[in-house]
Design a protein around this motif. Structure first.
Motif: not given
Length: 459
Positions: A236-238, A217-220, A160-163, A129-130
């Motif tokens: 982020a992961d990327v 999922p990987v976070v971009i 906050e959305f990502l959290s 997810w980017n």
């Protein structure tokens, strides 16, 4: 020699992006095929998988951008929705990661978390997810709430959305899905239960979808501001970077990597991948000539003036694209190009730098726009391009690249067929996939439980 330690060279990570925004795809080229048909997506994704790339990426635009009140003709209208398309691509690929931009300003955490958990399960652990934000009311006009969010708050909402999304993914624990026929119990009693109280979101309930093989999922992330870099270091992961020239790329790389320690993260836990493109031919001279041709296809006379107006905020239609830059100063508050994040801020400084570059090199308007936005990153024979990619990564300008071909869907063929084998020969790129998930490909740890939230939480 027995007992002598071997040093493994820095590995190159490669991803592919289907072009379709800005002026990076030459859709008018006779070799270009459909920009929206699923066959084009399938061919490019399968080419990337044949090349053992980490992932395939789809960008997103939530509104057709406008230049002088008309649809910006360099964008691709009719592009299918990202996650629906990636769900289809999951069925025709086996190892390739599947990455999509989904906006955190005009969506809700529950819906987005569920869709990504579904894609991760559907693909066997290949979802990414980017996370992006939107700044402008122009884009917001497509949504009920409009441009409700002040720009200063957008990273706060995104964080906050990502959290919250991570809280939802973590609401299921190992063993919650029991399917115990003898006991008559399909799920454990507490499975999926969550609550979040925060500034932007106040939700509680039960999450319907157990997470996929990656956990998260990987976070971009792709922000360039100080707040964006801090968000990348913390979450982020990327990171997608715009810095594909070695000097600025090294500065960006060092700055973001040094921020990781304050969040208890090691440098390898975040991969920095600039967007880039490559022009490959039999010889360096042929590649340079081909790159010059591509640059002029990417930046037509009309495109050059459109870019100039985006920076100057003025009607410059009377200027000769093969002539000098205008003498007048930009209008900071005027926006000829709406819904476009490029040239949105710092336009006076951009104009100053463009003038300096044009004067130094004797460039016309069109030549300047080609230089700053239409010049390929890597140009040369297969060996020249492979050496340049390796050098860029080895000297810590990046961990790899997201390659954006100028043609759809055949623009990656030369890289995959002629450059990748040379990178493999150097020992800096995988011969084959050794794992099954995107986190495996990127060398990232599994998605850990959310450090900021519990199942019943407040923020």
């Amino acid at each position: 020699m027995s007992g002598t330690p071997t040093h493994r060279p820095r590995q190159v990570h490669l991803a592919a992006q289907l072009p379709g925004i800005h002026n990076v795809t030459v859709w008018s080229d006779p070799r270009s095929e459909s920009q929206i048909a699923i066959d084009s997506f399938v061919r490019l994704a399968q080419t990337a998988e044949r090349g053992k790339f980490d992932f395939f990426f789809l960008a997103e635009g939530l509104r057709l951008r406008e230049h002088r009140g008309r649809v910006y003709d360099l964008d691709i209208a009719g592009r299918p929705e990202n996650l629906t398309m990636l769900g289809a691509l999951a069925a025709v690929t086996t190892h390739l990661g599947l990455a999509a931009t989904v906006n955190a300003t005009f969506n809700e955490p529950y819906e987005v978390a569920r869709r990504f958990a579904t894609l991760d399960r559907l693909s066997g652990g290949r979802a990414a997810w980017n996370v992006v934000t939107s700044h402008d009311a122009f884009t917001g006009e497509n949504f009920r709430r409009g441009g409700f969010l002040p720009e200063a708050d957008r990273y706060g909402r995104a964080a906050e959305f990502l959290s919250v999304a991570r809280t939802l993914w973590d609401s299921w624990s190992d063993g919650d899905l029991r399917a115990d026929a003898a006991a008559g119990e399909f799920v454990r009693a507490g499975a999926g239960r969550f609550a979040h109280r925060g500034r932007h979101f106040d939700i509680a309930g039960r999450f319907t979808t157990p997470p996929g093989p990656q956990g998260h999922p990987v976070v971009i992330q792709s922000g360039e501001s100080d707040a964006g870099r801090e968000f990348a270091a913390s979450d982020a992961d990327v990171v997608f970077s715009k810095h594909n020239r070695l000097g600025p790329a090294r500065d960006f790389y060092r700055d973001v990597k040094r921020r990781l320690a304050r969040y208890g993260r090691a440098p390898d836990e975040l991969k920095i991948l600039p967007t880039a493109n490559a022009v490959v031919a039999d010889t360096d001279e042929e590649a340079v000539a081909y790159a010059r041709e591509i640059g002029r296809e990417l930046v037509s006379p009309q495109t050059a003036i459109a870019h100039l107006e985006a920076v100057w905020g003025r009607d410059l239609s009377g200027h000769d694209p093969d002539g000098p830059l205008p003498e007048v100063e930009p209008e900071d508050d005027a926006h000829f190009l709406k819904g476009h994040s490029v040239f949105r801020t710092g336009r006076a400084e951009t104009a100053r730098k463009w003038r300096e570059l044009a004067k130094e090199r004797g460039l016309s308007i069109r030549e300047l726009v080609i230089e700053v936005g239409g010049r390929p990153t890597f140009v040369g024979s297969p060996r020249t391009v492979a050496d340049a990619i390796d050098h860029f990564v080895r000297t810590e300008g990046a961990d790899g690249f997201v390659l954006v071909p100028h043609l759809t869907p055949g623009g990656l063929d030369d890289v995959v067929d002629r450059v990748v084998p040379l990178l493999q020969e150097k020992g800096v790129f995988r011969e084959d996939y050794t794992g099954t998930t995107l986190r495996d490909h990127l060398g990232l740890p599994a998605g850990a439980p959310n450090p900021n939230e519990e199942k019943e939480s407040t923020a």
